[in-house]
Scaffold this motif. Structure first.
Motif, PDB file in Angstrom:
ATOM      1  N   PHE A  55     -33.856  65.106  13.904  1.00  0.00           N
ATOM      2  CA  PHE A  55     -33.048  65.230  12.691  1.00  0.00           C
ATOM      3  C   PHE A  55     -32.068  66.400  12.761  1.00  0.00           C
ATOM      4  O   PHE A  55     -31.096  66.456  12.016  1.00  0.00           O
ATOM      5  CB  PHE A  55     -33.945  65.395  11.453  1.00  0.00           C
ATOM      6  CG  PHE A  55     -34.505  66.789  11.307  1.00  0.00           C
ATOM      7  CD1 PHE A  55     -33.902  67.705  10.470  1.00  0.00           C
ATOM      8  CD2 PHE A  55     -35.615  67.178  12.029  1.00  0.00           C
ATOM      9  CE1 PHE A  55     -34.405  68.996  10.358  1.00  0.00           C
ATOM     10  CE2 PHE A  55     -36.129  68.453  11.920  1.00  0.00           C
ATOM     11  CZ  PHE A  55     -35.514  69.369  11.083  1.00  0.00           C
ATOM     12  N   ALA A  56     -32.296  67.335  13.682  1.00  0.00           N
ATOM     13  CA  ALA A  56     -31.494  68.561  13.753  1.00  0.00           C
ATOM     14  C   ALA A  56     -30.179  68.304  14.494  1.00  0.00           C
ATOM     15  O   ALA A  56     -30.111  68.352  15.729  1.00  0.00           O
ATOM     16  CB  ALA A  56     -32.290  69.665  14.427  1.00  0.00           C
ATOM     17  N   ARG A  78     -38.835  58.438  10.583  1.00  0.00           N
ATOM     18  CA  ARG A  78     -39.407  57.462   9.650  1.00  0.00           C
ATOM     19  C   ARG A  78     -38.591  56.174   9.598  1.00  0.00           C
ATOM     20  O   ARG A  78     -39.028  55.177   9.011  1.00  0.00           O
ATOM     21  CB  ARG A  78     -39.497  58.063   8.248  1.00  0.00           C
ATOM     22  CG  ARG A  78     -40.447  59.247   8.178  1.00  0.00           C
ATOM     23  CD  ARG A  78     -40.305  60.009   6.902  1.00  0.00           C
ATOM     24  NE  ARG A  78     -38.966  60.618   6.877  1.00  0.00           N
ATOM     25  CZ  ARG A  78     -38.548  61.460   5.938  1.00  0.00           C
ATOM     26  NH1 ARG A  78     -39.336  61.785   4.942  1.00  0.00           N
ATOM     27  NH2 ARG A  78     -37.340  61.971   5.991  1.00  0.00           N
ATOM     28  N   SER A  79     -37.404  56.193  10.209  1.00  0.00           N
ATOM     29  CA  SER A  79     -36.526  55.029  10.188  1.00  0.00           C
ATOM     30  C   SER A  79     -35.641  55.070  11.432  1.00  0.00           C
ATOM     31  O   SER A  79     -34.498  55.499  11.373  1.00  0.00           O
ATOM     32  CB  SER A  79     -35.674  55.056   8.918  1.00  0.00           C
ATOM     33  OG  SER A  79     -34.814  53.949   8.878  1.00  0.00           O
ATOM     34  N   GLU A 109     -43.636  53.374  11.555  1.00  0.00           N
ATOM     35  CA  GLU A 109     -42.401  53.200  12.321  1.00  0.00           C
ATOM     36  C   GLU A 109     -42.686  53.211  13.820  1.00  0.00           C
ATOM     37  O   GLU A 109     -42.119  52.425  14.570  1.00  0.00           O
ATOM     38  CB  GLU A 109     -41.390  54.286  11.929  1.00  0.00           C
ATOM     39  CG  GLU A 109     -40.035  54.121  12.549  1.00  0.00           C
ATOM     40  CD  GLU A 109     -39.262  52.897  12.070  1.00  0.00           C
ATOM     41  OE1 GLU A 109     -38.086  52.783  12.451  1.00  0.00           O
ATOM     42  OE2 GLU A 109     -39.802  52.033  11.346  1.00  0.00           O
ATOM     43  N   ALA A 110     -43.567  54.093  14.251  1.00  0.00           N
ATOM     44  CA  ALA A 110     -43.958  54.122  15.667  1.00  0.00           C
ATOM     45  C   ALA A 110     -44.548  52.776  16.069  1.00  0.00           C
ATOM     46  O   ALA A 110     -44.197  52.214  17.114  1.00  0.00           O
ATOM     47  CB  ALA A 110     -44.963  55.245  15.927  1.00  0.00           C
ATOM     48  N   HIS A 111     -45.418  52.255  15.252  1.00  0.00           N
ATOM     49  CA  HIS A 111     -46.043  50.954  15.529  1.00  0.00           C
ATOM     50  C   HIS A 111     -44.989  49.846  15.582  1.00  0.00           C
ATOM     51  O   HIS A 111     -45.030  48.967  16.450  1.00  0.00           O
ATOM     52  CB  HIS A 111     -47.092  50.659  14.460  1.00  0.00           C
ATOM     53  CG  HIS A 111     -47.887  49.436  14.739  1.00  0.00           C
ATOM     54  ND1 HIS A 111     -47.566  48.214  14.196  1.00  0.00           N
ATOM     55  CD2 HIS A 111     -48.968  49.236  15.515  1.00  0.00           C
ATOM     56  CE1 HIS A 111     -48.429  47.313  14.621  1.00  0.00           C
ATOM     57  NE2 HIS A 111     -49.284  47.902  15.426  1.00  0.00           N
ATOM     58  N   ARG A 112     -44.027  49.906  14.686  1.00  0.00           N
ATOM     59  CA  ARG A 112     -42.981  48.878  14.627  1.00  0.00           C
ATOM     60  C   ARG A 112     -42.144  48.837  15.907  1.00  0.00           C
ATOM     61  O   ARG A 112     -41.835  47.774  16.424  1.00  0.00           O
ATOM     62  CB  ARG A 112     -42.050  49.128  13.431  1.00  0.00           C
ATOM     63  CG  ARG A 112     -40.955  48.069  13.291  1.00  0.00           C
ATOM     64  CD  ARG A 112     -39.921  48.436  12.243  1.00  0.00           C
ATOM     65  NE  ARG A 112     -39.076  49.554  12.629  1.00  0.00           N
ATOM     66  CZ  ARG A 112     -38.061  49.493  13.510  1.00  0.00           C
ATOM     67  NH1 ARG A 112     -37.776  48.365  14.131  1.00  0.00           N
ATOM     68  NH2 ARG A 112     -37.348  50.573  13.783  1.00  0.00           N
ATOM     69  N   VAL A 113     -41.776  49.997  16.436  1.00  0.00           N
ATOM     70  CA  VAL A 113     -40.872  50.025  17.588  1.00  0.00           C
ATOM     71  C   VAL A 113     -41.581  49.821  18.920  1.00  0.00           C
ATOM     72  O   VAL A 113     -40.939  49.536  19.927  1.00  0.00           O
ATOM     73  CB  VAL A 113     -40.018  51.315  17.627  1.00  0.00           C
ATOM     74  CG1 VAL A 113     -39.147  51.409  16.381  1.00  0.00           C
ATOM     75  CG2 VAL A 113     -40.866  52.550  17.816  1.00  0.00           C
ATOM     76  N   LEU A 114     -42.906  49.943  18.929  1.00  0.00           N
ATOM     77  CA  LEU A 114     -43.663  49.751  20.166  1.00  0.00           C
ATOM     78  C   LEU A 114     -43.864  48.267  20.467  1.00  0.00           C
ATOM     79  O   LEU A 114     -44.127  47.472  19.557  1.00  0.00           O
ATOM     80  CB  LEU A 114     -45.033  50.418  20.080  1.00  0.00           C
ATOM     81  CG  LEU A 114     -45.036  51.932  20.257  1.00  0.00           C
ATOM     82  CD1 LEU A 114     -46.401  52.499  19.910  1.00  0.00           C
ATOM     83  CD2 LEU A 114     -44.628  52.307  21.672  1.00  0.00           C
ATOM     84  N   ASP A 115     -43.766  47.911  21.740  1.00  0.00           N
ATOM     85  CA  ASP A 115     -44.076  46.541  22.112  1.00  0.00           C
ATOM     86  C   ASP A 115     -45.591  46.342  22.070  1.00  0.00           C
ATOM     87  O   ASP A 115     -46.351  47.298  21.948  1.00  0.00           O
ATOM     88  CB  ASP A 115     -43.480  46.170  23.476  1.00  0.00           C
ATOM     89  CG  ASP A 115     -44.073  46.943  24.652  1.00  0.00           C
ATOM     90  OD1 ASP A 115     -45.119  47.598  24.507  1.00  0.00           O
ATOM     91  OD2 ASP A 115     -43.472  46.893  25.737  1.00  0.00           O
TER      92      ASP A 115
END
Length: 166
Positions: A55-56, A78-79, A109-115
């Protein structure tokens, strides 16, 4: 970013054994909350397809000036601007505990982007029995000496069981 020179040979410090044992070389890896980008840089030096997000804005811009070809971007853990299931691994070192609203949105979000079968390596402060004793004493001291409303949130601490339940 002179400090990146230390990582040019793939220096991973205390994370070397874990990263080289578990991170996949055949799929993309993100460091969510990459800060100064040293692990993204080191992993790329070792042949991993690593990217970073933080974010920085000032840190990301400094990284881009120093290493224009390094794939880092400004973003919110988070997104993430990543398609569902696009990553083989997700790294987050000392990040999730700093969100006042907790870890749920970040871990979702981590779970969503992981295969399917992807790996998440997430570190958080451990609220060990020794640290609990120390913290109870400091909280009492802090409560007695700090004016109401003058307290700032810094981070959560977790026991192993608390974090496993997340």
């Amino acid at each position: 970013l002179q400090f990146l020179r230390r990582y040019e040979g793939g220096y991973l410090g205390e994370f070397r054994r874990v990263f080289t044992k578990y991170l996949p070389k055949q799929s993309r890896i993100i460091e969510a909350g990459c800060g100064r980008g040293q692990y993204v840089f080191a992993l790329r030096q070792l042949g991993y397809d690593a990217v970073g997000v933080d974010f920085a804005r000032d840190l990301i811009e400094a990284i881009r000036r120093a290493k224009p070809d390094m794939p880092v971007e400004v973003g919110d853990v988070r997104s993430l601007n990543i398609p569902d299931g696009a990553l083989g691994a997700y790294i987050s070192l000392g990040v999730v505990e700093h969100f006042w609203d907790g870890t749920d949105a970040i871990l979702r979000e981590a779970h969503r982007v992981l295969d399917r079968g992807g790996l998440a390596l997430v570190s958080v402060p451990h609220f060990s029995p020794g640290f609990q004793k120390w913290a109870r004493k400091r909280v009492a001291e802090f409560s007695d000496t700090t004016a109401s409303g003058d307290r700032s949130f810094y981070q959560f601490y977790f026991s192993k069981d608390e974090f496993r339940r997340r």
